[in-house]
Scaffold this motif. Structure first.
Motif, short mmCIF file in Angstrom:
data_model
loop_
_atom_site.label_atom_id
_atom_site.label_comp_id
_atom_site.label_asym_id
_atom_site.label_seq_id
_atom_site.Cartn_x
_atom_site.Cartn_y
_atom_site.Cartn_z
N ASP A 12 0.81 -1.22 0.00
CA ASP A 12 0.00 0.00 0.00
C ASP A 12 0.84 1.27 0.00
OD1 ASP A 12 -2.20 -1.62 0.05
OD2 ASP A 12 -2.68 -1.30 2.16
N ASN A 13 2.09 1.19 0.49
CA ASN A 13 2.89 2.40 0.66
C ASN A 13 4.21 2.38 -0.09
OD1 ASN A 13 1.39 3.95 3.02
ND2 ASN A 13 1.43 1.78 3.59
N GLN A 14 4.41 1.38 -0.92
CA GLN A 14 5.70 1.21 -1.60
C GLN A 14 6.13 2.46 -2.37
OE1 GLN A 14 5.73 -1.96 -4.49
NE2 GLN A 14 7.87 -1.67 -5.03
N HIS A 15 5.24 2.99 -3.20
CA HIS A 15 5.60 4.13 -4.03
C HIS A 15 5.53 5.44 -3.23
CE1 HIS A 15 5.70 1.52 -7.50
NE2 HIS A 15 4.46 1.10 -7.22
N LYS A 16 4.53 5.59 -2.40
CA LYS A 16 4.37 6.82 -1.63
C LYS A 16 5.56 7.06 -0.71
CE LYS A 16 0.38 7.39 0.25
NZ LYS A 16 -0.75 7.27 1.21
N LEU A 17 6.04 5.99 -0.06
CA LEU A 17 7.13 6.13 0.92
C LEU A 17 8.48 5.67 0.37
CD1 LEU A 17 5.33 4.95 4.18
CD2 LEU A 17 5.65 7.27 3.31
N GLN A 18 8.53 5.31 -0.93
CA GLN A 18 9.78 4.88 -1.57
C GLN A 18 10.43 3.74 -0.78
OE1 GLN A 18 12.28 8.22 -2.82
NE2 GLN A 18 10.55 9.62 -2.47
N LEU A 19 9.64 2.71 -0.50
CA LEU A 19 10.11 1.59 0.30
C LEU A 19 10.80 0.55 -0.57
CD1 LEU A 19 6.98 1.08 2.60
CD2 LEU A 19 9.13 2.23 3.19
N SER A 87 7.55 -5.94 14.62
CA SER A 87 7.08 -6.59 13.40
C SER A 87 7.83 -6.12 12.17
CB SER A 87 5.59 -6.32 13.21
OG SER A 87 4.83 -6.77 14.31
N LEU A 88 8.41 -4.90 12.25
CA LEU A 88 9.03 -4.30 11.08
C LEU A 88 10.06 -3.27 11.51
CD1 LEU A 88 9.15 -3.55 8.01
CD2 LEU A 88 7.20 -2.04 8.44
N VAL A 89 11.18 -3.22 10.78
CA VAL A 89 12.21 -2.19 10.99
C VAL A 89 12.39 -1.45 9.67
CG1 VAL A 89 14.62 -1.72 11.58
CG2 VAL A 89 13.39 -3.55 12.76
N ILE A 90 12.43 -0.10 9.74
CA ILE A 90 12.62 0.72 8.55
C ILE A 90 13.80 1.66 8.78
CG2 ILE A 90 11.60 2.37 6.95
CD1 ILE A 90 8.86 1.40 7.77
N VAL A 91 14.75 1.64 7.86
CA VAL A 91 15.87 2.58 7.88
C VAL A 91 15.52 3.71 6.93
CG1 VAL A 91 18.32 2.93 7.43
CG2 VAL A 91 17.53 0.77 8.43
N ALA A 92 15.37 4.93 7.48
CA ALA A 92 14.90 6.07 6.70
C ALA A 92 16.06 6.95 6.23
CB ALA A 92 13.92 6.88 7.53
N ASN A 93 15.71 8.09 5.63
CA ASN A 93 16.68 9.11 5.20
C ASN A 93 17.64 8.63 4.12
OD1 ASN A 93 15.92 9.60 8.19
ND2 ASN A 93 16.65 11.62 7.52
N GLY A 94 17.34 7.49 3.47
CA GLY A 94 18.23 6.96 2.44
C GLY A 94 19.58 6.53 2.97
N MET A 123 7.14 8.60 9.50
CA MET A 123 6.32 8.17 10.63
C MET A 123 4.94 8.82 10.60
SD MET A 123 9.00 7.83 13.82
CE MET A 123 9.55 9.52 13.73
N ASP A 124 4.86 10.09 10.21
CA ASP A 124 3.56 10.76 10.12
C ASP A 124 2.64 10.05 9.13
OD1 ASP A 124 4.23 12.64 12.00
OD2 ASP A 124 4.81 14.18 10.54
N VAL A 125 3.19 9.71 7.96
CA VAL A 125 2.38 9.03 6.94
C VAL A 125 1.95 7.65 7.42
CG1 VAL A 125 2.40 8.09 4.60
CG2 VAL A 125 3.45 10.31 5.05
N LEU A 126 2.87 6.91 8.04
CA LEU A 126 2.53 5.56 8.51
C LEU A 126 1.50 5.60 9.63
CD1 LEU A 126 5.93 3.63 8.50
CD2 LEU A 126 3.95 3.27 7.02
N ARG A 127 1.58 6.59 10.50
CA ARG A 127 0.60 6.69 11.60
C ARG A 127 -0.80 6.94 11.06
NH1 ARG A 127 4.65 10.31 15.29
NH2 ARG A 127 5.63 8.59 16.46
N ILE A 128 -0.91 7.82 10.08
CA ILE A 128 -2.21 8.08 9.47
C ILE A 128 -2.71 6.84 8.75
CG2 ILE A 128 -3.42 9.44 7.72
CD1 ILE A 128 -1.50 11.76 8.41
#
Length: 320
Positions: A12-19, A87-94, A123-128
């Motif tokens: 659901d968020n692959q493109h929006k959050l560049q995952l 459940s999940l770990v995300i490394v942000a900021n590239g 985090m704001d996008v994922l919380r919403i």
């Protein structure tokens, strides 16, 4: 309790959050869910060893911290605090993924994703997103409309003309959200968001006409994908017994509780010759006025009391 998989969150968020996946693909079906005593907002946050989040986000400070750790110390921390709760770990900021973190997530089947976005925005996008995806929900029977920018649910027994009323309101410029089955999601402590099941989207069933595609007939503006529920209008047969019981000067506000959220409700008697569309519009306009602190019935009663007092004073003066 509601939950979703990491796989669905990624899709659901692959493109929006560049995952992008980095490790732990075997844990794609790990669940992210709401606990009874914790709000959705507590699901996502920066790396926390004391109260681990289900979605642990690593920004600049967290990645720098990992660079300073020795492998043994890192393994101890993750083994004690993260494995059973994350459940999940995300490394942000590239940022580059610390090798010890990638190895740990791979061996522990904890999904590890990367994102080019800055961690606060991520985090704001994922919380919403999680607030909507994990909202407690219920399905109510009725027609849900946007009337004067107010979410209105019209309920009542079958055969009272709910769909015909909805069609009339749509023809007057209002919008349809859902017909027959309305999904209500509690997206906040005092907020219910109404949505339409995918199967029923755009359609309205009217006896004698069959199933109508409202979008095709009335255009794009006749449909709303979702709307917050603010007012319930319950249609009831206007028989003599019911009409005698109505308190015409009542100032009591009626409410209906749905998922522990109180929604203002109005009983609207249905009888031959009554223009229900006009009555619904009037009920919504009156509701808007009440939100602004203007109550017509209360105003009338206050005016009545004032006139009575004036009459009493005039009567006393005439006696004197």
């Amino acid at each position: 309790m509601p939950s979703i998989s990491v796989r669905r969150l990624y899709q659901d968020n692959q493109h929006k959050l560049q995952l992008a996946w980095s490790a732990g693909t075997a844990g794609a079906d790990n669940r992210i869910g709401v606990e009874a005593d914790k709000p959705v907002l507590a699901l996502v946050g920066h790396l926390n060893f004391i109260h681990p989040n289900q979605v642990q986000v690593l920004g600049v400070a967290e990645v720098e911290y990992f660079k300073r750790l020795e492998a043994g110390e890192s393994d101890f921390i993750f083994g004690r605090n993260i494995e059973l709760q994350t459940s999940l770990v995300i490394v942000a900021n590239g940022l580059p993924v610390p090798p010890m973190l990638r190895d740990y997530c791979h061996t522990s089947n904890i999904p590890l994703l990367t994102s080019k976005l800055e961690s606060p925005h991520l985090m704001d996008v994922l919380r919403i997103y999680l607030q909507r995806a994990l909202a407690v929900s219920v399905v109510k029977h009725g027609v849900f409309l946007d009337v004067f920018e107010v979410g209105v649910l019209i309920t009542g027994h079958s055969g009272l003309g709910k769909s015909e009323l909805a069609l009339e309101l749509i023809s007057r410029g209002h919008s349809l959200v859902a017909d027959d089955a309305v999904e209500l999601h509690r997206t906040g402590p005092e907020t219910l968001e109404g949505r339409c099941p995918a199967m029923l989207r755009d359609f309205l069933e009217v006896r004698g006409l069959g199933i109508l595609n409202i979008r095709h007939i009335f255009g794009e503006t006749s449909i709303r994908p979702k709307k917050n529920l603010q007012l319930i209008i319950n249609l009831v047969p206007a028989d003599d017994e019911y009409m005698k019981q109505i308190d015409r000067l009542s100032i009591r506000t009626e409410t209906e509780s749905i998922l522990n959220v109180n929604i203002r409700s109005v009983m609207l008697p249905v009888a031959v010759g009554r223009n229900l569309a006009v009555l619904v519009e009037a009920a919504v306009r009156n509701f808007i006025l009440q939100l602004r602190g203007k109550d017509s019935t209360k105003e009338f009663l206050e005016r009545h009391q004032t006139m009575l007092k004036e009459d009493e004073l005039n009567h006393e003066d005439s006696i004197d």
